[in-house]
Design an enzyme around this catalytic site. Sequence first.
Site, mmCIF file in Angstrom:
data_model
loop_
_atom_site.group_PDB
_atom_site.id
_atom_site.type_symbol
_atom_site.label_atom_id
_atom_site.label_comp_id
_atom_site.label_asym_id
_atom_site.label_seq_id
_atom_site.Cartn_x
_atom_site.Cartn_y
_atom_site.Cartn_z
ATOM 1 N N ASN A 37 -1.198 15.430 8.464
ATOM 2 C CA ASN A 37 -1.977 14.224 8.782
ATOM 3 C C ASN A 37 -1.358 13.488 9.963
ATOM 4 O OD1 ASN A 37 -4.225 12.574 8.292
ATOM 5 N ND2 ASN A 37 -2.936 11.055 7.266
ATOM 6 N N SER A 127 3.427 1.481 -3.518
ATOM 7 C CA SER A 127 2.249 0.732 -3.084
ATOM 8 C C SER A 127 1.917 -0.367 -4.085
ATOM 9 C CB SER A 127 1.081 1.710 -2.983
ATOM 10 O OG SER A 127 -0.127 1.018 -2.941
ATOM 11 N N TYR A 152 -4.366 8.991 -6.492
ATOM 12 C CA TYR A 152 -3.371 8.626 -5.468
ATOM 13 C C TYR A 152 -2.443 7.537 -6.002
ATOM 14 C CZ TYR A 152 -1.294 5.952 -1.717
ATOM 15 O OH TYR A 152 -0.391 5.258 -0.958
ATOM 16 N N LYS A 156 1.946 7.182 -7.276
ATOM 17 C CA LYS A 156 2.984 6.181 -6.969
ATOM 18 C C LYS A 156 3.613 5.650 -8.257
ATOM 19 C CE LYS A 156 2.358 6.468 -2.575
ATOM 20 N NZ LYS A 156 3.291 7.279 -1.802
ATOM 21 N N ARG A 234 -6.641 -9.528 0.862
ATOM 22 C CA ARG A 234 -5.497 -8.616 0.873
ATOM 23 C C ARG A 234 -4.364 -9.252 1.672
ATOM 24 N NH1 ARG A 234 -8.231 -6.872 -2.321
ATOM 25 N NH2 ARG A 234 -9.029 -4.765 -2.698
HETATM 26 P P1 NAD Z 1 0.426 9.166 7.023
HETATM 27 O O1 NAD Z 1 -0.555 10.124 6.448
HETATM 28 O O2 NAD Z 1 0.165 8.622 8.373
HETATM 29 O O3 NAD Z 1 1.890 9.803 7.014
HETATM 30 C C1 NAD Z 1 2.293 10.725 6.042
HETATM 31 C C2 NAD Z 1 2.976 11.873 6.773
HETATM 32 O O4 NAD Z 1 3.433 12.814 5.793
HETATM 33 C C3 NAD Z 1 2.051 12.634 7.707
HETATM 34 O O5 NAD Z 1 2.680 12.775 8.969
HETATM 35 C C4 NAD Z 1 1.834 13.987 7.035
HETATM 36 O O6 NAD Z 1 1.653 15.021 7.985
HETATM 37 C C5 NAD Z 1 3.126 14.134 6.244
HETATM 38 N N1 NAD Z 1 2.999 14.981 5.052
HETATM 39 C C6 NAD Z 1 2.089 14.899 4.058
HETATM 40 N N2 NAD Z 1 2.307 15.872 3.157
HETATM 41 C C7 NAD Z 1 3.379 16.587 3.594
HETATM 42 C C8 NAD Z 1 4.074 17.724 3.100
HETATM 43 N N3 NAD Z 1 3.697 18.356 1.997
HETATM 44 N N4 NAD Z 1 5.139 18.169 3.799
HETATM 45 C C9 NAD Z 1 5.531 17.561 4.932
HETATM 46 N N5 NAD Z 1 4.909 16.485 5.457
HETATM 47 C C10 NAD Z 1 3.840 16.010 4.787
HETATM 48 O O7 NAD Z 1 0.578 7.977 5.954
HETATM 49 P P2 NAD Z 1 1.241 6.538 6.129
HETATM 50 O O8 NAD Z 1 0.166 5.528 6.180
HETATM 51 O O9 NAD Z 1 2.267 6.563 7.186
HETATM 52 O O10 NAD Z 1 1.939 6.395 4.710
HETATM 53 C C11 NAD Z 1 3.290 6.750 4.505
HETATM 54 C C12 NAD Z 1 3.638 6.560 3.043
HETATM 55 O O11 NAD Z 1 3.379 5.212 2.660
HETATM 56 C C13 NAD Z 1 2.823 7.427 2.084
HETATM 57 O O12 NAD Z 1 3.646 7.835 1.026
HETATM 58 C C14 NAD Z 1 1.758 6.491 1.594
HETATM 59 O O13 NAD Z 1 1.260 6.853 0.333
HETATM 60 C C15 NAD Z 1 2.537 5.181 1.528
HETATM 61 N N6 NAD Z 1 1.690 3.983 1.596
HETATM 62 C C16 NAD Z 1 0.833 3.834 2.657
HETATM 63 C C17 NAD Z 1 0.006 2.717 2.718
HETATM 64 C C18 NAD Z 1 -0.961 2.550 3.855
HETATM 65 O O14 NAD Z 1 -1.864 1.718 3.747
HETATM 66 N N7 NAD Z 1 -0.839 3.254 4.959
HETATM 67 C C19 NAD Z 1 0.064 1.744 1.704
HETATM 68 C C20 NAD Z 1 0.957 1.932 0.640
HETATM 69 C C21 NAD Z 1 1.782 3.059 0.599
HETATM 70 N N1 UDP Z 2 -13.008 -2.883 3.480
HETATM 71 C C1 UDP Z 2 -14.286 -3.112 3.949
HETATM 72 N N2 UDP Z 2 -14.860 -2.152 4.742
HETATM 73 C C2 UDP Z 2 -14.232 -1.005 5.099
HETATM 74 C C3 UDP Z 2 -12.916 -0.787 4.611
HETATM 75 C C4 UDP Z 2 -12.344 -1.752 3.801
HETATM 76 O O1 UDP Z 2 -14.894 -4.134 3.652
HETATM 77 O O2 UDP Z 2 -14.824 -0.170 5.800
HETATM 78 C C5 UDP Z 2 -12.371 -3.904 2.610
HETATM 79 C C6 UDP Z 2 -11.983 -3.382 1.239
HETATM 80 O O3 UDP Z 2 -13.059 -3.564 0.336
HETATM 81 C C7 UDP Z 2 -10.773 -4.254 0.902
HETATM 82 C C8 UDP Z 2 -10.136 -4.536 2.265
HETATM 83 O O4 UDP Z 2 -11.165 -4.282 3.244
HETATM 84 O O5 UDP Z 2 -11.185 -5.474 0.362
HETATM 85 C C9 UDP Z 2 -8.936 -3.645 2.564
HETATM 86 O O6 UDP Z 2 -9.315 -2.307 2.336
HETATM 87 P P1 UDP Z 2 -8.402 -1.075 2.754
HETATM 88 O O7 UDP Z 2 -9.152 0.177 2.396
HETATM 89 O O8 UDP Z 2 -7.970 -1.225 4.160
HETATM 90 O O9 UDP Z 2 -7.105 -1.233 1.846
HETATM 91 P P2 UDP Z 2 -6.939 -1.299 0.249
HETATM 92 O O10 UDP Z 2 -6.607 -2.725 -0.075
HETATM 93 O O11 UDP Z 2 -8.183 -0.827 -0.388
HETATM 94 O O12 UDP Z 2 -5.779 -0.394 0.007
#
Ligand code: NAD
Ligand code: UDP
Length: 343
Positions: A37, A127, A152, A156, A234
């Site tokens: 990704n 998360s 998902y 966590k 949020r």
């Molecule tokens: P992202 O998808 O941009 O980054 C994840 C990376 O992990 C990618 O580069 C992907 O290629 C790599 N990856 C996935 N599976 C793999 C595997 N099996 N082996 C090696 N590499 C692998 O995601 P992000 O937004 O940077 O999120 C990073 C972390 O934070 C994740 O664990 C995600 O669940 C957590 N998180 C993200 C958010 C958010 O909103 N972005 C919120 C809460 C928690």
């Molecule tokens: N949201 C929205 N339209 C979109 C994507 C998200 O209205 O196309 C809203 C969603 O309902 C939430 C907030 O934006 O209230 C943040 O959503 P996001 O998916 O970014 O993060 P989440 O809190 O769900 O992890």
Amino acid sequence: MKQKIIVTGGCGYIGSHTVVELITHNFEVVILDDLSNSNIKTLDRIAKITGIRPIFEQLDLKNSEQTKAVFQKHKDTAAVVHFAAYKAVAESVQNPVMYYKNNFFSLLNTLEAQLEQGINNFIFSSSATVYGEPKKLPITEENQVQRPFSPYGNTKKIAEEILEDMVKAHQDFSTISLRYFNPIGAHLSGNLGELPNGIPNNLMPYITQTAAGIRKELQVFGNDYDTKDGTAIRDYIHVVDLADAHVKTVKRLLNKKQEKSLEIFNLGTGNGYTVLEVIQSFEKITKKPLNYKIVSRRAGDVPALYASTELAKEKLNWETQLNIDDMVASSWKWEENLKNEKN
Ligand code: NAD
Ligand code: UDP
């Protein structure tokens, strides 16, 4: 000698920003990523910002043997920051096996491989989804964890339980789980940001892609919540602030400042914004009207989530520096840079 940090998923959105901050703070970084990704060009982007190209090992962490071999090669590592996971909520509902497999195998193989090399410091990307629909706001770390709506989210919750078992079994093992609220924004240079695959699920990339003409209109999911304008609230946090929190967390582990072998911190700003407030900030910053329409609620969304930031402030000595306008402005700068790159 620089201390070496392994960053799994370091080519991804949050990982790449954290790598920049770690390099800036004089750590040597090794990225482990399968690029499932993310894009290899991220390494050039990191090098452009920091002047240093991190060591890169392309591998799928689901492969136990390859993971062990890479950890053997980098056994002089001081700590592991584990970002690698799949993260699309809706996709996880449709394909739970794919999510449980990737998120657990990657976690377990990483833990096994690092223990084998005597690497005892581990930081986990958790998360706010583990709080489910909270009964009390702001959310402190004491709020009860609930079974998340999606597979998902459940990866966590269960991962944190695995870490509880790890610290009981392995005396020298120290770990910190960071519960992110809603990371948005991009590096202030505009040279690094989120690269969503296909149609974005999250609000901010959907907004910037709509404004850039890639998407026709933003759908706002529900305006009948019990909030000031009816749209959901949020706690949006700038990815650069989030990255900085990881550096502070690494230092807490390396300097042995932990009070418990498993610590948990919320990472948010403590401020909640509605969807319409984010759109207003975007329109103010870009001076562009955004094409959006209100549609019905999205399944699984909770009305309001925002963090209590007291614990992270006290223990990590960390506070966010950037506000919602900074988040929106940097996201837009990144989107425009991407557009220019393509032309
Ligand atoms: P992202 O998808 O941009 O980054 C994840 C990376 O992990 C990618 O580069 C992907 O290629 C790599 N990856 C996935 N599976 C793999 C595997 N099996 N082996 C090696 N590499 C692998 O995601 P992000 O937004 O940077 O999120 C990073 C972390 O934070 C994740 O664990 C995600 O669940 C957590 N998180 C993200 C958010 C958010 O909103 N972005 C919120 C809460 C928690
Ligand atoms: N949201 C929205 N339209 C979109 C994507 C998200 O209205 O196309 C809203 C969603 O309902 C939430 C907030 O934006 O209230 C943040 O959503 P996001 O998916 O970014 O993060 P989440 O809190 O769900 O992890």
